[in-house]
Design a protein around this motif. Structure first.
Motif, PDB file in Angstrom:
ATOM      1  N   UNK A 188       0.932  -1.357   0.311  1.00 22.77           N
ATOM      2  CA  UNK A 188       0.180   0.012   0.714  1.00 22.77           C
ATOM      3  C   UNK A 188       0.909   0.936   0.061  1.00 22.77           C
ATOM      4  N   UNK A 189       0.600   2.104  -1.038  1.00 27.51           N
ATOM      5  CA  UNK A 189       1.265   4.142  -0.438  1.00 27.51           C
ATOM      6  C   UNK A 189       0.174   4.567  -0.480  1.00 27.51           C
ATOM      7  N   UNK A 190       0.360   5.761   0.332  1.00 25.17           N
ATOM      8  CA  UNK A 190      -0.775   6.363   0.274  1.00 25.17           C
ATOM      9  C   UNK A 190       0.260   7.451   1.287  1.00 25.17           C
ATOM     10  N   UNK A 191      -0.539   8.786   1.664  1.00 27.52           N
ATOM     11  CA  UNK A 191       0.105   9.894   2.318  1.00 27.52           C
ATOM     12  C   UNK A 191      -0.482  10.662   3.607  1.00 27.52           C
ATOM     13  N   UNK A 192       0.297  10.686   4.493  1.00 29.70           N
ATOM     14  CA  UNK A 192      -0.399  11.081   5.713  1.00 29.70           C
ATOM     15  C   UNK A 192      -1.144  12.846   5.733  1.00 29.70           C
ATOM     16  N   UNK A 193      -1.338  12.573   6.627  1.00 33.98           N
ATOM     17  CA  UNK A 193      -2.546  13.901   6.726  1.00 33.98           C
ATOM     18  C   UNK A 193      -3.809  13.240   5.327  1.00 33.98           C
ATOM     19  N   UNK A 194      -4.482  14.335   5.587  1.00 36.92           N
ATOM     20  CA  UNK A 194      -5.751  14.625   4.502  1.00 36.92           C
ATOM     21  C   UNK A 194      -5.997  14.843   3.480  1.00 36.92           C
ATOM     22  N   UNK A 195      -4.863  16.023   3.247  1.00 39.01           N
ATOM     23  CA  UNK A 195      -4.964  17.121   1.916  1.00 39.01           C
ATOM     24  C   UNK A 195      -4.376  16.973   0.393  1.00 39.01           C
ATOM     25  N   UNK A 196      -3.190  15.980   1.001  1.00 41.18           N
ATOM     26  CA  UNK A 196      -3.030  15.529  -0.302  1.00 41.18           C
ATOM     27  C   UNK A 196      -2.045  14.075  -0.044  1.00 41.18           C
ATOM     28  N   UNK A 197      -2.443  13.207  -1.386  1.00 43.03           N
ATOM     29  CA  UNK A 197      -1.210  11.830  -1.643  1.00 43.03           C
ATOM     30  C   UNK A 197       0.030  12.530  -2.068  1.00 43.03           C
ATOM     31  N   UNK A 233      -3.475   4.439  -1.608  1.00 38.20           N
ATOM     32  CA  UNK A 233      -4.173   4.426  -1.101  1.00 38.20           C
ATOM     33  C   UNK A 233      -4.684   5.924  -1.624  1.00 38.20           C
ATOM     34  N   UNK A 234      -5.016   6.891  -2.286  1.00 35.90           N
ATOM     35  CA  UNK A 234      -5.188   8.648  -2.633  1.00 35.90           C
ATOM     36  C   UNK A 234      -5.853   9.009  -1.151  1.00 35.90           C
ATOM     37  N   UNK A 235      -5.107   9.801  -0.374  1.00 37.24           N
ATOM     38  CA  UNK A 235      -5.696  10.347   0.800  1.00 37.24           C
ATOM     39  C   UNK A 235      -6.259  11.951   0.067  1.00 37.24           C
ATOM     40  N   UNK A 262     -11.940   3.251  -7.410  1.00 43.09           N
ATOM     41  CA  UNK A 262     -13.056   3.858  -6.514  1.00 43.09           C
ATOM     42  C   UNK A 262     -12.845   4.543  -5.633  1.00 43.09           C
ATOM     43  N   UNK A 263     -13.297   5.055  -5.175  1.00 39.98           N
ATOM     44  CA  UNK A 263     -14.300   6.478  -4.462  1.00 39.98           C
ATOM     45  C   UNK A 263     -14.957   5.931  -3.226  1.00 39.98           C
ATOM     46  N   UNK A 264     -13.730   5.949  -1.722  1.00 39.49           N
ATOM     47  CA  UNK A 264     -14.143   5.428  -0.720  1.00 39.49           C
ATOM     48  C   UNK A 264     -13.811   6.081   0.815  1.00 39.49           C
ATOM     49  N   UNK A 265     -14.766   6.213   1.668  1.00 39.50           N
ATOM     50  CA  UNK A 265     -13.880   7.363   3.014  1.00 39.50           C
ATOM     51  C   UNK A 265     -12.262   6.889   3.120  1.00 39.50           C
ATOM     52  N   UNK A 266     -12.551   6.168   3.040  1.00 36.57           N
ATOM     53  CA  UNK A 266     -11.029   5.337   3.712  1.00 36.57           C
ATOM     54  C   UNK A 266     -10.318   4.780   3.274  1.00 36.57           C
ATOM     55  N   UNK A 267      -9.205   5.433   2.129  1.00 40.20           N
ATOM     56  CA  UNK A 267      -8.405   4.524   0.773  1.00 40.20           C
ATOM     57  C   UNK A 267      -7.800   3.320   1.953  1.00 40.20           C
ATOM     58  N   UNK A 268      -7.043   3.738   3.092  1.00 45.23           N
ATOM     59  CA  UNK A 268      -6.128   2.532   4.144  1.00 45.23           C
ATOM     60  C   UNK A 268      -7.224   1.268   3.911  1.00 45.23           C
TER      61      UNK A 268
END
Length: 202
Positions: free
Chosen positions: A46-55, A91-93, A169-175
């Motif tokens: 899984x690749x993700x970004x920290x926070x809730x603004x930008x991957x 997982x695009x946050x 998919x569009x999801x509230x919690x990608x992780x």
């Protein structure tokens, strides 16, 4: 600035620079390459970004001015992700922009939050995209839409990105959505992936 977490056969690599929209430095790209290589036995990456603004906003501005925008590190990273034998999920946050597209395009699956935006402004900035990005992008969304993003500078919201096929998919919690995909063993997943045509693996 790259955080690695591993448990139950799942390796998560987090771009951890939220104060800078998770923009990437050469050191972060090297760490990501090493992290992907170290996840070869994982059933899920899984690749993700920290926070809730930008991957990720792509290259760090100062690093880009110093040559990062055209560095071969981007291509090394996307190639390593594409060659990962297990399932890989972006997982695009939040927003996905610029050079960060490469790592997401190289993943098997992309899931995003509803407020994510997508743009790759190479034409505006006077750069060419990384060599493998146009082929991967066109394989997902078709050549005309790839030109719309790369040559015409279009910005897509999550719903349009989904309709294009850029995300799955569009999801509230990608992780959480990504972790739910860890259902197969690496060898079995690799065999399934090998049976599916159309993948760009270089």
């Amino acid at each position: 600035m790259i955080r690695r977490d591993a448990a139950d056969g799942i390796v998560t690599l987090t771009l951890d620079r939220p104060d800078k929209a998770n923009s990437l430095t050469p050191e972060m790209l090297e760490a990501l390459i090493d992290g992907v290589a170290g996840a070869a036995e994982a059933r899920l990456l899984i690749l993700k970004g920290a926070g809730d603004r930008a991957f990720s906003a792509g290259a760090d501005l100062e690093a880009a001015k110093a040559g990062l925008a055209t560095s071969p590190l981007w291509e090394r990273l996307s190639g390593a992700i594409a060659a990962h034998p297990g399932l890989s999920v972006a997982a695009l946050n939040g927003t996905l922009a610029g050079g960060a597209f490469g790592m997401a395009l190289a993943c098997d699956i992309r899931v995003a939050v509803p407020h994510a935006w997508f743009f790759y402004p190479v034409a505006k900035l006077g750069f060419l995209p990384q060599p493998s990005d146009p082929a991967r992008l066109a394989a997902l969304i078709g050549p005309a839409r790839a030109k719309l993003l790369l040559a015409a500078g279009a910005r897509l919201d999550a719903s349009e990105a989904l309709s294009f096929g850029l995300i799955d998919r569009i999801v509230p919690d990608p992780v959480r959505a990504a972790r739910d995909m860890a259902v197969g063993e690496p060898g079995h997943v690799a065999a399934i992936k090998a049976m599916i045509p159309g993948a760009v693996t270089r």
